[in-house]
Design an enzyme around this catalytic site. Structure first.
Site, PDB file in Angstrom:
ATOM      1  N   HIS A  15      45.070  40.257  40.296  1.00 15.67           N
ATOM      2  CA  HIS A  15      44.926  41.720  40.293  1.00 15.67           C
ATOM      3  C   HIS A  15      46.174  42.370  39.690  1.00 15.67           C
ATOM      4  O   HIS A  15      47.269  41.793  39.696  1.00 15.67           O
ATOM      5  CB  HIS A  15      44.704  42.232  41.719  1.00 15.67           C
ATOM      6  CG  HIS A  15      45.878  41.960  42.624  1.00 15.67           C
ATOM      7  ND1 HIS A  15      47.007  42.745  42.635  1.00 15.67           N
ATOM      8  CD2 HIS A  15      46.095  40.972  43.523  1.00 15.67           C
ATOM      9  CE1 HIS A  15      47.866  42.267  43.511  1.00 15.67           C
ATOM     10  NE2 HIS A  15      47.342  41.178  44.060  1.00 15.67           N
ATOM     11  N   GLU A  95      43.277  37.124  49.694  1.00 14.39           N
ATOM     12  CA  GLU A  95      44.645  36.622  49.586  1.00 14.39           C
ATOM     13  C   GLU A  95      45.086  35.858  50.829  1.00 14.39           C
ATOM     14  O   GLU A  95      44.565  36.053  51.930  1.00 14.39           O
ATOM     15  CB  GLU A  95      45.597  37.795  49.320  1.00 14.39           C
ATOM     16  CG  GLU A  95      47.077  37.431  49.209  1.00 14.39           C
ATOM     17  CD  GLU A  95      47.434  36.443  48.101  1.00 14.39           C
ATOM     18  OE1 GLU A  95      46.931  35.303  48.119  1.00 14.39           O
ATOM     19  OE2 GLU A  95      48.247  36.814  47.235  1.00 14.39           O
TER      20      GLU A  95
END
Length: 198
Positions: A15, A95
């Site tokens: 990202h 994550e």
């Protein structure tokens, strides 16, 4: 760890930048949006993908459920003129969780949790932060994702995910994987047990 052999090329995109990235804060499970630079990086990743693979429209697209990854995917697909939202979300790609350390910088953690921080430095792959998970645990979580891939795939996810993938395919050792820098705005192309940045 027995390496996974991927049947097709895998393209990993971290990202774009968030304010917490810029400040050096551990995000983990915190849902932090992209900042202006992060949105630019997402668009840059799309241009790199277009140059790498003119047949990008035929790929499978999968994102972490976290806002920063979904926003990156939305920008990427918009730049590529692909149908918005026509990609899969996979919760296993969220994550690495840093637990009680989330929101703090490494500098703050080294000062307040000196012994724990030193333990992590000695074994970044296996260390479990208080209330969090280790890279080893993360790799176990995402192994099935890699084993299920059927065609060339673009995954938009996180730095921890990319490190775990590098170890799982045997591109680097698990101990080295935990130390690898994962860049925002670039793409990591994994083919066989090789991984290259573009």
């Amino acid at each position: 760890m027995v390496p996974i052999t991927l049947p097709q090329r895998l393209i990993l995109i971290r990202h774009g930048e968030t304010e917490w990235n810029r400040e050096g804060r551990l995000q983990g499970a915190q849902d932090i949006p992209l900042n202006a630079l992060g949105r630019t990086q997402a668009a840059e990743a799309a241009e790199r993908l277009k140059a790498l693979a003119p047949d990008f429209a035929a790929f499978d697209y999968v994102a972490s459920p976290m806002e920063r990854a979904r926003e990156t995917m939305d920008i990427l697909r918009g730049q590529l003129q692909l149908e918005p939202g026509a990609y899969r979300i996979d919760g296993r790609l969220r994550e690495l969780t840093f637990g009680d350390w989330e929101g703090f910088t490494w500098r703050e953690i080294r000062k307040s949790e000196r012994e724990q921080a030193q333990m992590r430095e000695r074994d970044k792959w296996g260390f479990v932060p208080p209330g969090g998970e280790s890279y080893r645990m993360l790799a176990e979580r995402i192994r099935p994702v890699l084993e299920e891939l059927q065609r060339e795939t673009v995954i938009v996810s996180h730095g921890g995910i990319a490190r775990a993938v590098l170890a799982l395919v045997g591109a680097v050792s698990s101990q080295k994987a935990a130390l690898v820098d994962i860049w925002q705005g670039k793409i990591l192309v994994v083919s066989g047990n090789q991984a290259d940045w573009l």
